[in-house]
Design a protein around this motif. Structure first.
Motif, short mmCIF file in Angstrom:
data_model
loop_
_atom_site.label_atom_id
_atom_site.label_comp_id
_atom_site.label_asym_id
_atom_site.label_seq_id
_atom_site.Cartn_x
_atom_site.Cartn_y
_atom_site.Cartn_z
N ASN A 153 0.82 -1.20 0.00
CA ASN A 153 0.00 0.00 0.00
C ASN A 153 0.86 1.26 0.00
OD1 ASN A 153 0.90 0.41 2.67
ND2 ASN A 153 -0.83 -0.78 3.50
N LYS A 154 0.19 2.42 -0.01
CA LYS A 154 0.90 3.70 -0.11
C LYS A 154 1.83 3.93 1.07
CE LYS A 154 0.10 8.64 -0.78
NZ LYS A 154 -0.92 9.70 -0.95
N THR A 155 1.38 3.53 2.27
CA THR A 155 2.21 3.71 3.47
C THR A 155 3.50 2.90 3.38
OG1 THR A 155 0.26 4.12 4.84
CG2 THR A 155 2.29 3.44 5.98
N THR A 156 3.39 1.68 2.88
CA THR A 156 4.57 0.83 2.73
C THR A 156 5.56 1.45 1.77
OG1 THR A 156 3.25 -1.15 3.15
CG2 THR A 156 5.40 -1.47 2.11
N TYR A 157 5.07 1.95 0.63
CA TYR A 157 5.95 2.59 -0.34
C TYR A 157 6.61 3.83 0.25
CZ TYR A 157 4.66 -0.27 -4.38
OH TYR A 157 4.51 -1.30 -5.26
N THR A 158 5.85 4.61 1.02
CA THR A 158 6.40 5.81 1.64
C THR A 158 7.51 5.46 2.63
OG1 THR A 158 4.29 6.99 1.43
CG2 THR A 158 5.86 7.84 3.05
N ASN A 159 7.27 4.42 3.43
CA ASN A 159 8.29 4.00 4.39
C ASN A 159 9.55 3.49 3.70
OD1 ASN A 159 6.65 4.64 6.55
ND2 ASN A 159 5.83 2.57 6.79
#
Length: 214
Positions: A2-8
C-alpha cells in the motif's frame, strides 16, 4: 504493497543514501563534485558503498569496471581493493577515463597505494574479449545501455568460479518508456535463464542485479 509501505521504503532509501554520503572520503567527495561539474551523472552513494563492501568481503584482487564516466564507482572499487590488486576501467567516455586516471594518481601520491590501474577509453565489445579467461573476481557494469549485454556475454569466460558480475541502474526496468528499459529487461531475462549463474535483483541505489558464477 500500500501507499504507506511505499512511503516507508522511500524514507529508508533516503536515510541510507544520506548516511552513505556522510561516509564518503574527501577523495570521493571531490570525485563526485568534479564529475557532476563535468556533467557526468554519478551513482548513488549507497550503491557505490555496497560495491566497496562487496570488493572487500570477496577479498577481490582483480576487478573490471565498465562504465560511462562512472567516477565514484571506480574510486569505491579502488578503496575496496585496499591498496592492492588491479582495477581495469573500461569507459566509453573519454572525459570519464581521464578523470579516473587523475583521481587514481592523486590517491597514489597521498597514500601507500599498490593497486595498479589499467584504464581504456573504448567499448566492452572491443576490449573485454582480449582479456585473460578465468582471472577476475568482480565485474561492475554501469552507464549506457550498450555496456550491459556485451559485458554479460564475456562474464562467464572472464570470471573465476564464485566471481560476481554486478549490473547497476536496473531501476530502468520500472520505466517502460525509457530507452534503456528494453535493454534492461532483455538483460534480466538472459541472466535469469543462464544456468552458469545464480542471481538476485536488489533495489539498492538505482537498482542492482548481482550474478555469481557457479
Amino acid at each position: 504493497m500500500n501507499k504507506t509501505t511505499y512511503t516507508n521504503m522511500a524514507k529508508v532509501w533516503e536515510m541510507a543514501e544520506t548516511h552513505a554520503l556522510s561516509l564518503e572520503s574527501d577523495v570521493l567527495r571531490k570525485a563526485r563534485a568534479d564529475a557532476e561539474k563535468a556533467k557526468l551523472p554519478q551513482s548513488s552513494a549507497a550503491q557505490a558503498n555496497l560495491l566497496r563492501f562487496i570488493t572487500r568481503t570477496l577479498n577481490a584482487t582483480s576487478i573490471i569496471s565498465v562504465g560511462t564516466g562512472s567516477i565514484v564507482e571506480a574510486m569505491q572499487l579502488v578503496e575496496g581493493l585496499g591498496g592492492a590488486g588491479q582495477l581495469t576501467a573500461v569507459d566509453s567516455s573519454a572525459r570519464g577515463i581521464t578523470m579516473i586516471r587523475s583521481l587514481f594518481a592523486d590517491i597514489s601520491d597521498s597514500v601507500d597505494n599498490r593497486t595498479t590501474l589499467r584504464a581504456v577509453n573504448t567499448s566492452p565489445t572491443v576490449f573485454l574479449p582480449r582479456l585473460n579467461a578465468g582471472t577476475y573476481d568482480l565485474i561492475v557494469v554501469s552507464g549506457v545501455a550498450s555496456n550491459y549485454v556485451p559485458s554479460f556475454v564475456e562474464a562467464a569466460n572472464l570470471l573465476k568460479v564464485g566471481g560476481r558480475i554486478i549490473f547497476t541502474d536496473m531501476s530502468g526496468l520500472a520505466y517502460p518508456r525509457d530507452g534503456k528499459a528494453e535493454a534492461m529487461r532483455a538483460l534480466l531475462t538472459n541472466v535469469e535463464d543462464d544456468e552458469r549463474f545464480e542471481q538476485a535483483l536488489t533495489p539498492t541505489g538505482t537498482g542492482m542485479l548481482i550474478a555469481v558464477k557457479r
